[in-house]
Every structure is written in structure tokens, then in C-alpha cells.
Scaffold this motif. Structure first.
Motif, PDB file in Angstrom:
ATOM      1  N   ILE A   2       0.947  -1.107  -0.083  1.00 23.15           N
ATOM      2  CA  ILE A   2       0.039  -0.062  -0.029  1.00 23.15           C
ATOM      3  C   ILE A   2       0.838   1.175   0.033  1.00 23.15           C
ATOM      4  CG2 ILE A   2      -0.340   0.286   2.592  1.00 23.15           C
ATOM      5  CD1 ILE A   2      -3.337   1.127   2.084  1.00 23.15           C
ATOM      6  N   GLU A   3       0.613   2.193  -0.721  1.00 30.42           N
ATOM      7  CA  GLU A   3       1.044   3.303  -0.771  1.00 30.42           C
ATOM      8  C   GLU A   3       0.350   4.692  -0.802  1.00 30.42           C
ATOM      9  OE1 GLU A   3       4.019   3.916  -4.104  1.00 30.42           O
ATOM     10  OE2 GLU A   3       4.655   5.704  -3.250  1.00 30.42           O
ATOM     11  N   LEU A   4       0.505   5.689   0.161  1.00 30.84           N
ATOM     12  CA  LEU A   4      -0.320   6.636   0.064  1.00 30.84           C
ATOM     13  C   LEU A   4       0.476   7.956  -0.423  1.00 30.84           C
ATOM     14  CD1 LEU A   4      -1.958   6.887   3.963  1.00 30.84           C
ATOM     15  CD2 LEU A   4      -2.361   5.451   1.924  1.00 30.84           C
ATOM     16  N   ASP A   5      -0.129   8.331  -1.444  1.00 27.76           N
ATOM     17  CA  ASP A   5       0.493   9.333  -2.176  1.00 27.76           C
ATOM     18  C   ASP A   5       0.051  10.926  -2.077  1.00 27.76           C
ATOM     19  OD1 ASP A   5       2.182  10.817  -3.902  1.00 27.76           O
ATOM     20  OD2 ASP A   5       1.418   9.863  -5.719  1.00 27.76           O
ATOM     21  N   ASP A   6       0.373  11.604  -1.203  1.00 27.20           N
ATOM     22  CA  ASP A   6       0.112  12.888  -0.949  1.00 27.20           C
ATOM     23  C   ASP A   6      -1.346  13.240  -0.762  1.00 27.20           C
ATOM     24  OD1 ASP A   6       0.636  15.767  -0.990  1.00 27.20           O
ATOM     25  OD2 ASP A   6       0.196  15.970  -2.793  1.00 27.20           O
ATOM     26  N   ILE A   7      -1.975  12.239   0.330  1.00 23.81           N
ATOM     27  CA  ILE A   7      -3.414  12.433   0.590  1.00 23.81           C
ATOM     28  C   ILE A   7      -3.749  13.867   1.394  1.00 23.81           C
ATOM     29  CG2 ILE A   7      -3.846   9.989   0.103  1.00 23.81           C
ATOM     30  CD1 ILE A   7      -4.510   9.774   3.121  1.00 23.81           C
ATOM     31  N   HIS A   8      -5.081  14.049   1.065  1.00 27.27           N
ATOM     32  CA  HIS A   8      -5.428  15.461   1.849  1.00 27.27           C
ATOM     33  C   HIS A   8      -6.912  14.903   2.103  1.00 27.27           C
ATOM     34  CE1 HIS A   8      -2.359  18.208   0.085  1.00 27.27           C
ATOM     35  NE2 HIS A   8      -2.132  17.203  -0.603  1.00 27.27           N
ATOM     36  N   VAL A   9      -7.156  15.065   3.389  1.00 30.11           N
ATOM     37  CA  VAL A   9      -8.552  14.952   4.239  1.00 30.11           C
ATOM     38  C   VAL A   9      -9.130  16.041   4.696  1.00 30.11           C
ATOM     39  CG1 VAL A   9      -9.837  13.263   5.499  1.00 30.11           C
ATOM     40  CG2 VAL A   9      -7.945  12.211   4.041  1.00 30.11           C
ATOM     41  N   TYR A  10     -10.199  16.110   4.600  1.00 28.83           N
ATOM     42  CA  TYR A  10     -11.102  17.232   5.376  1.00 28.83           C
ATOM     43  C   TYR A  10     -12.199  16.559   6.026  1.00 28.83           C
ATOM     44  CZ  TYR A  10      -9.029  20.610   2.066  1.00 28.83           C
ATOM     45  OH  TYR A  10      -8.358  21.444   1.481  1.00 28.83           O
ATOM     46  N   TYR A  11     -12.523  17.215   7.344  1.00 26.27           N
ATOM     47  CA  TYR A  11     -13.745  17.075   7.809  1.00 26.27           C
ATOM     48  C   TYR A  11     -14.566  18.217   7.840  1.00 26.27           C
ATOM     49  CZ  TYR A  11     -12.436  12.795  10.462  1.00 26.27           C
ATOM     50  OH  TYR A  11     -11.864  11.711  10.957  1.00 26.27           O
ATOM     51  N   GLY A  12     -15.617  18.226   6.728  1.00 31.11           N
ATOM     52  CA  GLY A  12     -16.341  19.477   6.613  1.00 31.11           C
ATOM     53  C   GLY A  12     -15.262  20.771   5.992  1.00 31.11           C
ATOM     54  N   ASP A  13     -15.158  21.526   6.732  1.00 31.21           N
ATOM     55  CA  ASP A  13     -14.183  22.756   6.361  1.00 31.21           C
ATOM     56  C   ASP A  13     -12.824  22.616   6.879  1.00 31.21           C
ATOM     57  OD1 ASP A  13     -16.215  24.115   4.767  1.00 31.21           O
ATOM     58  OD2 ASP A  13     -16.798  25.320   6.455  1.00 31.21           O
ATOM     59  N   SER A  14     -12.773  21.716   8.150  1.00 25.13           N
ATOM     60  CA  SER A  14     -11.515  21.498   8.619  1.00 25.13           C
ATOM     61  C   SER A  14     -10.528  20.602   7.753  1.00 25.13           C
ATOM     62  CB  SER A  14     -11.473  20.963  10.004  1.00 25.13           C
ATOM     63  OG  SER A  14     -12.746  21.632  10.628  1.00 25.13           O
ATOM     64  N   GLN A  18      -2.751  16.968   5.644  1.00 26.59           N
ATOM     65  CA  GLN A  18      -2.131  18.168   4.362  1.00 26.59           C
ATOM     66  C   GLN A  18      -1.100  17.488   3.781  1.00 26.59           C
ATOM     67  OE1 GLN A  18      -1.538  21.713   6.729  1.00 26.59           O
ATOM     68  NE2 GLN A  18      -3.630  21.626   7.836  1.00 26.59           N
ATOM     69  N   GLY A  19      -1.390  16.320   3.283  1.00 24.96           N
ATOM     70  CA  GLY A  19      -0.358  15.979   2.391  1.00 24.96           C
ATOM     71  C   GLY A  19       0.399  14.519   2.878  1.00 24.96           C
ATOM     72  N   VAL A  20      -0.307  13.553   3.208  1.00 22.27           N
ATOM     73  CA  VAL A  20       0.360  12.373   3.784  1.00 22.27           C
ATOM     74  C   VAL A  20       0.762  11.337   2.972  1.00 22.27           C
ATOM     75  CG1 VAL A  20      -0.102  10.528   5.539  1.00 22.27           C
ATOM     76  CG2 VAL A  20      -0.759  12.748   6.128  1.00 22.27           C
ATOM     77  N   SER A  21       2.055  11.121   2.848  1.00 19.40           N
ATOM     78  CA  SER A  21       2.544   9.960   2.045  1.00 19.40           C
ATOM     79  C   SER A  21       3.132   9.011   2.963  1.00 19.40           C
ATOM     80  CB  SER A  21       3.615  10.554   1.058  1.00 19.40           C
ATOM     81  OG  SER A  21       3.000  11.514   0.134  1.00 19.40           O
ATOM     82  N   LEU A  22       2.863   7.789   2.892  1.00 22.13           N
ATOM     83  CA  LEU A  22       3.816   6.698   3.307  1.00 22.13           C
ATOM     84  C   LEU A  22       3.613   5.332   2.658  1.00 22.13           C
ATOM     85  CD1 LEU A  22       1.324   4.858   4.957  1.00 22.13           C
ATOM     86  CD2 LEU A  22       1.370   6.628   6.440  1.00 22.13           C
ATOM     87  N   ASN A  23       4.156   4.494   3.027  1.00 26.71           N
ATOM     88  CA  ASN A  23       3.837   2.979   2.403  1.00 26.71           C
ATOM     89  C   ASN A  23       4.312   1.889   3.352  1.00 26.71           C
ATOM     90  OD1 ASN A  23       6.922   1.604   1.813  1.00 26.71           O
ATOM     91  ND2 ASN A  23       7.032   3.945   1.314  1.00 26.71           N
ATOM     92  N   VAL A  24       3.828   0.971   3.098  1.00 29.71           N
ATOM     93  CA  VAL A  24       3.854  -0.424   3.820  1.00 29.71           C
ATOM     94  C   VAL A  24       3.955  -1.667   2.829  1.00 29.71           C
ATOM     95  CG1 VAL A  24       2.588  -1.846   5.741  1.00 29.71           C
ATOM     96  CG2 VAL A  24       2.104   0.442   5.776  1.00 29.71           C
TER      97      VAL A  24
END
Ligand code: ATP
Length: 232
Positions: A2-14, A18-24
Motif C-alpha cells: 500500500i502506498e499513500l501518495d500525498d493524501i489530503h483529507v477534510y472534515y467539512g471545512d477543517s 495536509q499531504g500524507v505520504s507513506l508506504n507499507v
């Protein structure tokens, strides 16, 4: 795996991740450490599809699954053990296991109830007890066992030791370690000592960004990072 490539996640407006990348990789235990509120659970929920990333890729076996529904991601081989365990309180241990069963993928040794009870002997005498009657440690074992019944290729464990007695934590640590040949593991923890004791590699997250990555044994010796980001 699995590889996360620069993920950005919001809860509503929050704006949380802010750009998470990691791998397993297969055969690894990787931990994601960080203080309360740093974004660990949000990372897990982003991968699973409960809070899909607004941007970025979640690549599993070469395929981007970001934004896919949770059930599709479970079928694709992701298993999730949430922080609050989500045991079905009115179902027995056997029933909790049965509802989660999915067929194995090619090349996997299937998780059967027999195999589950070999790994979790504590659950044997509780087979016919209701989930809601179990202790916190027993529920954590059941939640882990239930995720395995889906024959996952990758397990996401969100703070599996929170609030548990040291003897149970030790027991769960040994079980998680014994699983890594079968299933890749991403583990979040506030308990850095526990996580770094069983992980191969670790990432540290702070305010929705990865601020450190390295081998678990290097991170275990890095007092500066631990004090700055983990409040150890
Ligand atoms: P914890 O150890 O408390 O679980 P964590 O690192 O897992 O911490 P998250 O649960 O991912 O942190 O939370 C990250 C941030 O997102 C926090 O600031 C939190 O207040 C915020 N947050 C979490 N859930 C929601 C929600 N449903 N709506 C709005 N904000 C949320």
C-alpha cells in the motif's frame, strides 16, 4: 503493498491531513505515531474510505483505490480494527466472527475459526458469550480476530492497546508480531514504546503532516523527535 501518495483529507471545512505520504510493504509492521489529534485515525479512515481523500492517491497492489467505498476496499483485502473496536454487542463471539468471513485470495492460507482459536486461545472459552459481555482486552482480541476472518492482505490497527492492562498489551503485541508473515500491518499508536517494540519502520505525524520516517529502532533512540512530537 500500500502506498499513500500525498493524501489530503477534510472534515467539512477543517483541513486535517495536509499531504500524507507513506508506504507499507508485504511482511512489514509499520507504525504511525503521533499525539492526540495529530491525524492518525483520519489517515486510517482516509485509506478505508470512511473519509475519502479530497486529493492524492491510495495505491493498493498498483491500483488507486482512493474514493472507493468501504465495502469494496474490504473485498480488495483491507482489514480495519477501529479504535473503539465496534464489536456487535448482541452477537456471540462465534457470530461476530462469522459475519465478517470473506473468501481467501489466491495463495493465502485461509483464516478458519480453528486457526483463529489457535492464535487467540483466550477466546475459546468465550465462544458462546455475547460480545457486549467481554472485557476490553477480550473485545480487542475479538475485533482483531474478526478482521482476520475477512482474509485481509493488509491490516489497519487503530490504537489496539489503548486503555488495556500491560499484560494484555504484551499478549496483543505478540499476536500482532506473529501475523506479519501473513498480512502487512499499519498500526497507529500514542504508546510509542509498545509500537516501536514490534514495528519494523515508523512514521511520525504532527498536525496532519508526516514529520519523521525511519527504522523503528532508530526512532526508538531518537529522543529529540520523541520529545518534540510524541510527548514521551
Ligand atoms: P487520537 O489519538 O485522539 O485518536 P488522532 O491522531 O487519531 O488522535 P484524529 O482523530 O485523526 O487524530 O483527529 C485529527 C484532527 O481532526 C483533530 O484535530 C480532530 O479534532 C479532528 N477531527 C476528528 N474527527 C473529526 C470530525 N468528525 N469532525 C471534525 N473534526 C474532526
Amino acid at each position: 503493498m500500500i502506498e499513500l501518495d500525498d493524501i489530503h483529507v477534510y472534515y467539512g471545512d477543517s483541513y486535517i491531513l495536509q499531504g500524507v505520504s507513506l508506504n507499507v510493504q508485504a511482511g512489514e509492521i509499520v507504525c504511525l505515531l503521533g499525539r492526540n489529534g495529530a491525524g492518525k485515525t483520519t489517515t486510517m479512515r482516509g485509506i478505508m474510505g470512511y473519509n475519502p481523500p479530497a486529493r492524492g492517491r491510495v495505491v493498493v497492489d498498483g491500483r488507486d483505490i482512493a474514493g472507493q467505498p468501504v465495502f469494496a476496499n474490504v473485498r480488495r483485502g483491507l482489514g480495519f480494527v477501529p479504535e473503539d473496536r465496534r464489536i456487535f454487542a448482541d452477537l456471540t463471539v462465534m457470530e461476530n466472527l462469522a459475519v465478517a468471513a470473506l473468501p481467501p485470495r489466491q495463495g493465502q492460507t485461509p483464516w478458519t475459526e480453528e486457526r483463529i482459536f489457535e492464535v487467540f486461545p483466550l477466546l475459546v472459552k468465550l465462544k458462546n458469550h455475547k460480545g457486549g459481555a467481554l472485557s476490553g482486552g477480550e473485545q480487542q482480541m475479538l475485533s482483531l480476530a474478526r478482521a482476520l476472518m475477512g482474509n485481509p492482505r493488509m491490516l489497519l490497527l487503530d490504537e489496539p492497546c489503548e486503555g488495556l492492562a500491560p499484560i494484555i498489551v504484551e499478549n496483543i503485541g505478540a499476536i500482532i508480531t506473529s501475523l506479519k508473515a501473513d498480512v502487512a500491518i499499519l498500526l497507529t499508536e500514542q504508546n510509542a514504546h509498545f509500537a516501536l517494540g514490534i514495528a519494523d519502520r515508523g512514521y511520525v505525524i504532527d498536525k496532519g503532516r508526516i514529520c519523521y520516517e525511519g527504522l523503528a529502532r532508530e526512532l526508538a533512540e531518537n529522543e529529540e523527535v520523541q520529545q518534540r512530537y510524541l510527548a514521551v
